[in-house]
Design an enzyme around this catalytic site. Sequence first.
Site, mmCIF file in Angstrom:
data_model
loop_
_atom_site.group_PDB
_atom_site.id
_atom_site.type_symbol
_atom_site.label_atom_id
_atom_site.label_comp_id
_atom_site.label_asym_id
_atom_site.label_seq_id
_atom_site.Cartn_x
_atom_site.Cartn_y
_atom_site.Cartn_z
ATOM 1 N N GLY A 82 -23.075 -0.908 33.144
ATOM 2 C CA GLY A 82 -22.017 -1.042 34.470
ATOM 3 C C GLY A 82 -20.552 -0.728 33.633
ATOM 4 O O GLY A 82 -19.429 -1.258 34.062
ATOM 5 N N VAL B 286 -29.834 -1.144 36.586
ATOM 6 C CA VAL B 286 -31.149 -2.631 35.345
ATOM 7 C C VAL B 286 -32.132 -3.185 36.012
ATOM 8 O O VAL B 286 -32.226 -4.223 35.076
ATOM 9 C CB VAL B 286 -29.605 -3.891 35.092
ATOM 10 C CG1 VAL B 286 -28.445 -2.882 34.181
ATOM 11 C CG2 VAL B 286 -28.493 -3.417 36.805
ATOM 12 N N ASN C 295 -22.579 -7.151 33.020
ATOM 13 C CA ASN C 295 -21.339 -6.668 33.952
ATOM 14 C C ASN C 295 -21.591 -6.217 35.592
ATOM 15 O O ASN C 295 -21.089 -6.054 36.561
ATOM 16 C CB ASN C 295 -20.666 -6.165 33.371
ATOM 17 C CG ASN C 295 -18.921 -5.473 34.210
ATOM 18 O OD1 ASN C 295 -18.609 -6.067 34.961
ATOM 19 N ND2 ASN C 295 -19.172 -3.916 34.453
ATOM 20 N N TYR D 58 -24.244 -11.841 47.564
ATOM 21 C CA TYR D 58 -23.620 -11.895 46.746
ATOM 22 C C TYR D 58 -23.210 -13.777 46.521
ATOM 23 O O TYR D 58 -22.829 -13.419 44.577
ATOM 24 C CB TYR D 58 -22.079 -11.383 47.200
ATOM 25 C CG TYR D 58 -20.909 -10.744 45.615
ATOM 26 C CD1 TYR D 58 -21.175 -9.785 45.045
ATOM 27 C CD2 TYR D 58 -19.631 -11.222 46.143
ATOM 28 C CE1 TYR D 58 -20.453 -9.443 44.016
ATOM 29 C CE2 TYR D 58 -19.016 -10.868 44.913
ATOM 30 C CZ TYR D 58 -19.348 -9.923 43.734
ATOM 31 O OH TYR D 58 -18.901 -10.337 42.873
ATOM 32 N N ALA E 10 -24.326 -15.903 46.517
ATOM 33 C CA ALA E 10 -25.745 -17.211 45.360
ATOM 34 C C ALA E 10 -25.878 -16.249 44.263
ATOM 35 O O ALA E 10 -26.391 -16.799 43.684
ATOM 36 C CB ALA E 10 -26.281 -16.754 46.668
ATOM 37 N N LYS F 253 -24.017 -14.690 42.182
ATOM 38 C CA LYS F 253 -23.099 -14.597 41.285
ATOM 39 C C LYS F 253 -23.644 -16.291 40.148
ATOM 40 O O LYS F 253 -23.287 -16.476 39.735
ATOM 41 C CB LYS F 253 -21.807 -14.497 41.800
ATOM 42 C CG LYS F 253 -21.359 -12.755 41.911
ATOM 43 C CD LYS F 253 -21.677 -12.440 40.763
ATOM 44 C CE LYS F 253 -21.468 -11.325 40.544
ATOM 45 N NZ LYS F 253 -21.499 -10.135 39.103
HETATM 46 P P1 NAP Z 1 -17.496 -1.185 40.473
HETATM 47 O O1 NAP Z 1 -16.193 -0.928 39.671
HETATM 48 O O2 NAP Z 1 -17.819 -1.415 41.729
HETATM 49 O O3 NAP Z 1 -18.516 -1.055 38.809
HETATM 50 C C1 NAP Z 1 -20.004 -1.642 39.374
HETATM 51 C C2 NAP Z 1 -20.361 -0.619 37.723
HETATM 52 O O4 NAP Z 1 -21.873 -1.662 38.229
HETATM 53 C C3 NAP Z 1 -20.379 0.843 37.783
HETATM 54 O O5 NAP Z 1 -20.192 0.800 36.379
HETATM 55 C C4 NAP Z 1 -22.243 1.055 38.424
HETATM 56 O O6 NAP Z 1 -22.202 2.438 38.239
HETATM 57 C C5 NAP Z 1 -22.262 -0.317 37.864
HETATM 58 N N1 NAP Z 1 -23.991 -0.710 38.590
HETATM 59 C C6 NAP Z 1 -23.960 -0.604 39.868
HETATM 60 N N2 NAP Z 1 -24.996 -1.364 39.995
HETATM 61 C C7 NAP Z 1 -26.442 -0.416 38.763
HETATM 62 C C8 NAP Z 1 -27.252 -0.810 38.472
HETATM 63 N N3 NAP Z 1 -28.266 -1.163 39.313
HETATM 64 N N4 NAP Z 1 -27.727 -0.313 37.384
HETATM 65 C C9 NAP Z 1 -26.536 -0.128 36.536
HETATM 66 N N5 NAP Z 1 -25.672 0.366 36.751
HETATM 67 C C10 NAP Z 1 -25.173 -0.712 38.055
HETATM 68 O O7 NAP Z 1 -17.043 -3.074 40.110
HETATM 69 P P2 NAP Z 1 -16.044 -4.145 39.168
HETATM 70 O O8 NAP Z 1 -15.472 -4.452 39.871
HETATM 71 O O9 NAP Z 1 -15.824 -3.470 38.234
HETATM 72 O O10 NAP Z 1 -17.217 -5.440 39.250
HETATM 73 C C11 NAP Z 1 -18.025 -5.348 37.548
HETATM 74 C C12 NAP Z 1 -18.239 -6.822 37.680
HETATM 75 O O11 NAP Z 1 -17.269 -7.791 38.307
HETATM 76 C C13 NAP Z 1 -19.318 -6.808 38.871
HETATM 77 O O12 NAP Z 1 -20.527 -8.074 38.128
HETATM 78 C C14 NAP Z 1 -18.798 -7.600 40.193
HETATM 79 O O13 NAP Z 1 -19.541 -8.472 40.750
HETATM 80 C C15 NAP Z 1 -17.579 -8.920 38.950
HETATM 81 N N6 NAP Z 1 -16.275 -8.988 40.032
HETATM 82 C C16 NAP Z 1 -15.370 -8.748 40.675
HETATM 83 C C17 NAP Z 1 -15.037 -8.372 40.983
HETATM 84 C C18 NAP Z 1 -13.788 -7.501 41.954
HETATM 85 O O14 NAP Z 1 -12.726 -8.151 42.250
HETATM 86 N N7 NAP Z 1 -13.687 -6.417 41.342
HETATM 87 C C19 NAP Z 1 -14.365 -9.902 40.943
HETATM 88 C C20 NAP Z 1 -15.453 -10.733 40.611
HETATM 89 C C21 NAP Z 1 -16.574 -10.372 39.586
HETATM 90 P P3 NAP Z 1 -22.297 3.757 38.919
HETATM 91 O O15 NAP Z 1 -20.894 3.384 39.084
HETATM 92 O O16 NAP Z 1 -22.938 4.499 38.485
HETATM 93 O O17 NAP Z 1 -23.043 3.011 39.973
#
Ligand code: NAP
Length: 236
Positions: free
Chosen positions: A8, A60, A82, A147, A149, A151
Amino acid sequence: MGMVFVTGGSRGIGRAICTAFARTGRDVAFCYSRDEEGARETARLIGKAGAGALPLRLDVADEAAVQAAFDSLPGLEILVNNAGIAHFGQIQSTTSDIWRRIFAVNVDGAFFCTRAAIPKFLRRGGGSIVNISSVWGEAGASCEAAYSASKAALIGFTKAAAKELAPAGIRVNCVCCGMIETGMNARLTESEKAAFLADVPCGRAGTPEEVAAAAVFLAEHRYMTGEVLRVDGGLL
Ligand code: NAP
């Protein structure tokens, strides 16, 4: 130094993690599911930091594709799980397809990548894994049951894998993020964000770079494993 693989990496936290590892002098491979333009920009930023970039379009949740991608990776030292997706909705309106897709990406994806990385780490004499989880995996969020569950599962997987793999020189840690400024929170209105941030002692959302710093710290620390490190501005 070996190579880092970040799932990601086309935007948000994943892009910041790719860039932070590039600054440590390591080449960075990363995957994404759809966002070609975002992937090109991440690759450019990795190059600007002086490291080699290897972008891979890869779901993934696709077991065979993950295995094939890892088979072609040279000298893997660090894996960052990630990639993640979220779903907002009440339990009674969460279809089994939505539930399964959340788990397929957030949990199966981390499992497939970890399993494929282990032989590479063993060949190198060790390695390091960082899983990106959420405070909702610890505390639970209303209307984000699937979500939360998924995490929580990632935290359990981190702790089990840490115990199993430590004797082989492979450390496994987890970062639990609070609200971080990325596209994942784009659906929130300004007043919803303000209401959430009222409970955050630091009074603001975190940045992707602040999460990336924690990921690099855990990946490089030689005596930490099974750790769940919160980057949440004091929320929990
Ligand atoms: P984001 O901006 O939505 O980016 C998600 C990334 O994951 C993108 O690069 C996306 O690629 C990729 N992705 C999604 N589905 C995929 C798949 N099936 N195979 C490969 N790549 C995939 O999210 P983010 O906020 O940066 O979050 C990153 C991580 O942090 C996640 O695990 C999220 O749960 C965790 N997190 C985020 C927050 C927050 O507040 N932002 C809080 C807690 C935890 P594409 O763009 O090509 O779809």
